[in-house]
Write an enzyme that holds these catalytic residues in place. Structure first.
Site, PDB file in Angstrom:
ATOM      1  N   LYS A  71      35.301  83.217  -7.986  1.00  0.00           N
ATOM      2  CA  LYS A  71      35.223  83.709  -9.354  1.00  0.00           C
ATOM      3  C   LYS A  71      34.329  84.948  -9.395  1.00  0.00           C
ATOM      4  O   LYS A  71      33.519  85.137  -8.479  1.00  0.00           O
ATOM      5  CB  LYS A  71      34.691  82.614 -10.272  1.00  0.00           C
ATOM      6  CG  LYS A  71      33.167  82.392 -10.192  1.00  0.00           C
ATOM      7  CD  LYS A  71      32.714  81.459 -11.268  1.00  0.00           C
ATOM      8  CE  LYS A  71      31.200  81.367 -11.324  1.00  0.00           C
ATOM      9  NZ  LYS A  71      30.510  82.561 -11.815  1.00  0.00           N
ATOM     10  N   HIS A 106      33.265  76.304  -7.483  1.00  0.00           N
ATOM     11  CA  HIS A 106      32.500  75.366  -6.660  1.00  0.00           C
ATOM     12  C   HIS A 106      32.059  74.142  -7.453  1.00  0.00           C
ATOM     13  O   HIS A 106      31.780  73.093  -6.870  1.00  0.00           O
ATOM     14  CB  HIS A 106      31.293  76.061  -6.029  1.00  0.00           C
ATOM     15  CG  HIS A 106      30.203  76.412  -6.990  1.00  0.00           C
ATOM     16  ND1 HIS A 106      30.179  77.599  -7.682  1.00  0.00           N
ATOM     17  CD2 HIS A 106      29.102  75.727  -7.367  1.00  0.00           C
ATOM     18  CE1 HIS A 106      29.110  77.633  -8.445  1.00  0.00           C
ATOM     19  NE2 HIS A 106      28.433  76.524  -8.279  1.00  0.00           N
ATOM     20  N   LYS A 158      31.835  69.354  -6.614  1.00  0.00           N
ATOM     21  CA  LYS A 158      30.660  68.479  -6.698  1.00  0.00           C
ATOM     22  C   LYS A 158      31.089  67.031  -6.865  1.00  0.00           C
ATOM     23  O   LYS A 158      32.038  66.720  -7.590  1.00  0.00           O
ATOM     24  CB  LYS A 158      29.765  68.905  -7.864  1.00  0.00           C
ATOM     25  CG  LYS A 158      29.080  70.256  -7.641  1.00  0.00           C
ATOM     26  CD  LYS A 158      28.177  70.610  -8.798  1.00  0.00           C
ATOM     27  CE  LYS A 158      27.482  71.934  -8.562  1.00  0.00           C
ATOM     28  NZ  LYS A 158      26.501  71.864  -7.464  1.00  0.00           N
ATOM     29  N   GLU A 189      20.132  76.836 -16.851  1.00  0.00           N
ATOM     30  CA  GLU A 189      19.402  77.297 -15.678  1.00  0.00           C
ATOM     31  C   GLU A 189      17.992  77.684 -16.103  1.00  0.00           C
ATOM     32  O   GLU A 189      17.793  78.234 -17.195  1.00  0.00           O
ATOM     33  CB  GLU A 189      20.108  78.503 -15.055  1.00  0.00           C
ATOM     34  CG  GLU A 189      21.509  78.214 -14.545  1.00  0.00           C
ATOM     35  CD  GLU A 189      22.159  79.460 -13.985  1.00  0.00           C
ATOM     36  OE1 GLU A 189      22.011  79.707 -12.773  1.00  0.00           O
ATOM     37  OE2 GLU A 189      22.807  80.187 -14.748  1.00  0.00           O
ATOM     38  N   ASP A 212      30.665  84.361 -17.252  1.00  0.00           N
ATOM     39  CA  ASP A 212      30.165  83.912 -15.957  1.00  0.00           C
ATOM     40  C   ASP A 212      30.292  82.406 -15.781  1.00  0.00           C
ATOM     41  O   ASP A 212      30.532  81.929 -14.673  1.00  0.00           O
ATOM     42  CB  ASP A 212      28.703  84.336 -15.798  1.00  0.00           C
ATOM     43  CG  ASP A 212      28.157  84.063 -14.408  1.00  0.00           C
ATOM     44  OD1 ASP A 212      28.885  84.303 -13.427  1.00  0.00           O
ATOM     45  OD2 ASP A 212      27.003  83.615 -14.290  1.00  0.00           O
ATOM     46  N   HIS A 220      33.530  77.267 -15.192  1.00  0.00           N
ATOM     47  CA  HIS A 220      32.910  75.958 -14.977  1.00  0.00           C
ATOM     48  C   HIS A 220      33.074  75.025 -16.175  1.00  0.00           C
ATOM     49  O   HIS A 220      33.543  73.886 -16.048  1.00  0.00           O
ATOM     50  CB  HIS A 220      31.413  76.112 -14.693  1.00  0.00           C
ATOM     51  CG  HIS A 220      31.098  76.910 -13.475  1.00  0.00           C
ATOM     52  ND1 HIS A 220      31.944  77.004 -12.398  1.00  0.00           N
ATOM     53  CD2 HIS A 220      30.009  77.661 -13.149  1.00  0.00           C
ATOM     54  CE1 HIS A 220      31.400  77.774 -11.471  1.00  0.00           C
ATOM     55  NE2 HIS A 220      30.231  78.183 -11.906  1.00  0.00           N
ATOM     56  N   LYS A 272      20.441  81.123 -19.222  1.00  0.00           N
ATOM     57  CA  LYS A 272      19.376  81.320 -18.235  1.00  0.00           C
ATOM     58  C   LYS A 272      18.017  81.248 -18.935  1.00  0.00           C
ATOM     59  O   LYS A 272      17.904  81.474 -20.131  1.00  0.00           O
ATOM     60  CB  LYS A 272      19.552  82.655 -17.520  1.00  0.00           C
ATOM     61  CG  LYS A 272      20.811  82.687 -16.648  1.00  0.00           C
ATOM     62  CD  LYS A 272      20.882  83.956 -15.832  1.00  0.00           C
ATOM     63  CE  LYS A 272      22.105  83.945 -14.913  1.00  0.00           C
ATOM     64  NZ  LYS A 272      22.040  82.871 -13.885  1.00  0.00           N
TER      65      LYS A 272
END
Length: 513
Positions: free
Chosen positions: A175, A205, A209, A243, A262, A267, A365
């Site tokens: 991505k 990714h 998980k 995050e 992003d 996700h 973030k």
């Protein structure tokens, strides 16, 4: 006793119903473009070693790096060994490394150099002869999205994308898959000219998980949840990816992208699809992807985007006892940037199961802590046969799937407080992977790289999913581009006040993980 690497898929002695033996990749190799970048150094190369260490790669496996550095094969092997020693999940073993290093090669070149790709083609043929890779090679594009078309064209013109009848060639794309619907479609057009759909693996990714995969186990292996997994019992769903770090050295990538593109587009919408989809006929790629596509096709953004979205940029503050700088103080950020570091949106899944249940997605973030979770928040009981004072501290029941860190599942329920009077308070029942299982979970990239080598695509988004996700997000980012600027929030908090107001308009509040 060391596991013996066997060629899976063609092993007549193996019963596919026998769960004692793992699936092992057959003869093959992987070529990594952008092999000197952080992703390759910290994740991809260590994941390849971990797979070898677990006996899941064939003895003749080949790892080829492609980059601008003037390296020999031994230079790249030294670089790879350092990456493995620093970042591998499993212990370093000399015997495993010596087996792996025999298949390590490096090709120097740039993406616009046809001669470099001819050298790469010659290296691949040599590996087929000397390592027995059988013409089976995956090309991992750990490169900026702008380089995808150029690399794909070079792979085609050099003949590297073409496979013999009894072999395969595959491409892996990281991505972001475009920056809007039009660019995603253009990217897919380029890739599909070179590789057939079944040979294209788009890596998210998060889907590798263990706890993401556990969503499927939780829902469909247990009778107790599915009957209440609908609008009759669920009040709303919150999906959070928080995050505690800032953008760091990623200004060149992040500025102009932002939290929504992003994280939410890929996700979080993928997590929504797995949470909201109907039970698939099987867990084959075809059936699983079909159900995810149905959910994404039914997902809508409310008409009033201003009221049902929020965005922000972090300012200086304290985090973990340390003074941290704000977004505009980060290296490389323009003072006029309108890129959001926090994004929250509401979407609705317009089908019979979820009608009237809002899904709230947020990512950011420099938030209060690092956590990714899916919270299914249930409606309150329609009747409580207690004194009103007994339930003042009782909230909604919730089922929370923790994706990271401390992977597991928590149930929040009401229970009586010990004592002579009836007082009910929220308590939690907790399942943690680290407590329930003695073996550690493999890294997401281990699972995904192995799936690429096996040709097993259930965990990889198809281009239809990517395009549907952009269809959901594009109206929001287009509205933001012409309406105001992101709100400020202090580092270490949980986002701007506008995010709190977004939920309060619906009579709800965000969870504090």
């Amino acid at each position: 006793m060391q596991p013996v690497a066997l060629s899976s898929g063609n092993n007549p002695l193996r019963d596919p119903r026998d769960q004692r033996l793992p699936r092992i990749a057959g003869p093959c190799g992987i070529v990594i473009f952008g092999v000197t970048g952080d992703l390759a150094r910290k994740k991809l190369i260590p994941a390849v070693y971990d797979l070898a260490n677990r006996g899941l790669l064939p003895p003749g496996f080949a790892l080829t790096g492609f980059g601008r550095r003037d390296w020999s094969d031994s230079d790249f092997a030294e670089y790879a060994e350092k990456a493995v020693r620093e970042h591998a999940r499993t212990p370093f073993r000399e015997s495993v490394w010596l087996e792996l290093v025999g298949g390590i090669r490096f090709v120097t070149g740039t993406f616009d150099d046809p001669e470099a790709f001819r050298r790469l083609s010659q290296t691949v043929r040599e590996l087929d002869e000397k390592r027995g890779t059988g013409g089976n090679h995956a090309f991992y594009l750990s490169v900026p999205p702008s380089a995808f078309p150029l690399v794909c064209r070079q792979l085609a013109e050099s003949g590297l994308s073409e496979s013999a009848e009894d072999a395969w060639r595959r491409v892996v794309i990281e991505k972001p898959f475009g920056h809007d619907l039009a660019s995603a479609q253009a990217l897919n057009d380029v890739v599909s000219e070179v590789f057939p759909p079944e040979a294209v693996f788009r890596i998210d990714h998060y889907l590798g998980k263990e706890t993401v995969q556990n969503i499927l186990a939780l829902r469909f292996a247990n009778q107790m949840y599915e009957p209440i997994w609908n609008s009759h019992y669920v009040d709303h769903v919150q999906i959070t990816m928080a995050e505690d770090i800032g953008i760091g050295s990623r200004a060149g990538y992040y500025d102009g992208i932002g939290a929504a593109r992003d994280v939410i587009q890929n996700h979080l919408l993928q997590l929504l699809a797995l949470t909201a989809m109907e039970e698939p006929a099987s867990f084959s790629a075809h059936d699983l992807i079909a159900e995810k596509i149905k959910v994404l096709a039914a997902t809508r953004v409310p008409g009033d985007i201003e009221a049902h979205t929020a965005r922000g940029q972090y300012t200086a503050g304290w985090q973990g006892g340390e003074k941290v700088k704000g977004f505009f103080d980060e290296d490389g950020i323009s003072p006029s940037s309108v890129t959001e570091t926090f994004a929250a949106i509401r979407v609705d899944v317009e089908n019979r199961r979820w009608a009237g249940v809002p899904f709230y997605l947020r990512a950011g973030k420099r938030l209060g802590r690092r956590v990714t979770e899916i919270a299914i928040v249930f409606k309150k009981a329609p009747h409580l046969p207690f004194e009103s004072t007994a339930t003042t501290k009782l909230g909604e029941n919730a089922l929370v799937i923790r994706v990271q860190p401390d992977e597991g599942v928590t149930m929040r329920i009401g229970a009586k407080v010990p004592g002579t009077q009836m007082e009910i308070r929220d308590v939690t029942m907790d399942f943690g992977y680290g407590h329930a299982f003695t073996q550690s979970s493999p890294e997401a990239y281990e699972r995904l790289i192995l799936d690429v080598l096996l040709g097993d695509p259930p965990l990889f988004p198809r281009h239809e999913e990517v395009e549907l996700s952009w269809q959901i997000l594009d109206p929001i980012t287009e509205y933001w581009a012409t309406h105001g600027t992101p709100d400020a929030y202090r580092a270490g908090t949980w986002g701007p006040q506008s995010a709190e107001q977004m939920l309060s308009r619906d009579g709800r509040t965000w969870r504090r993980p």
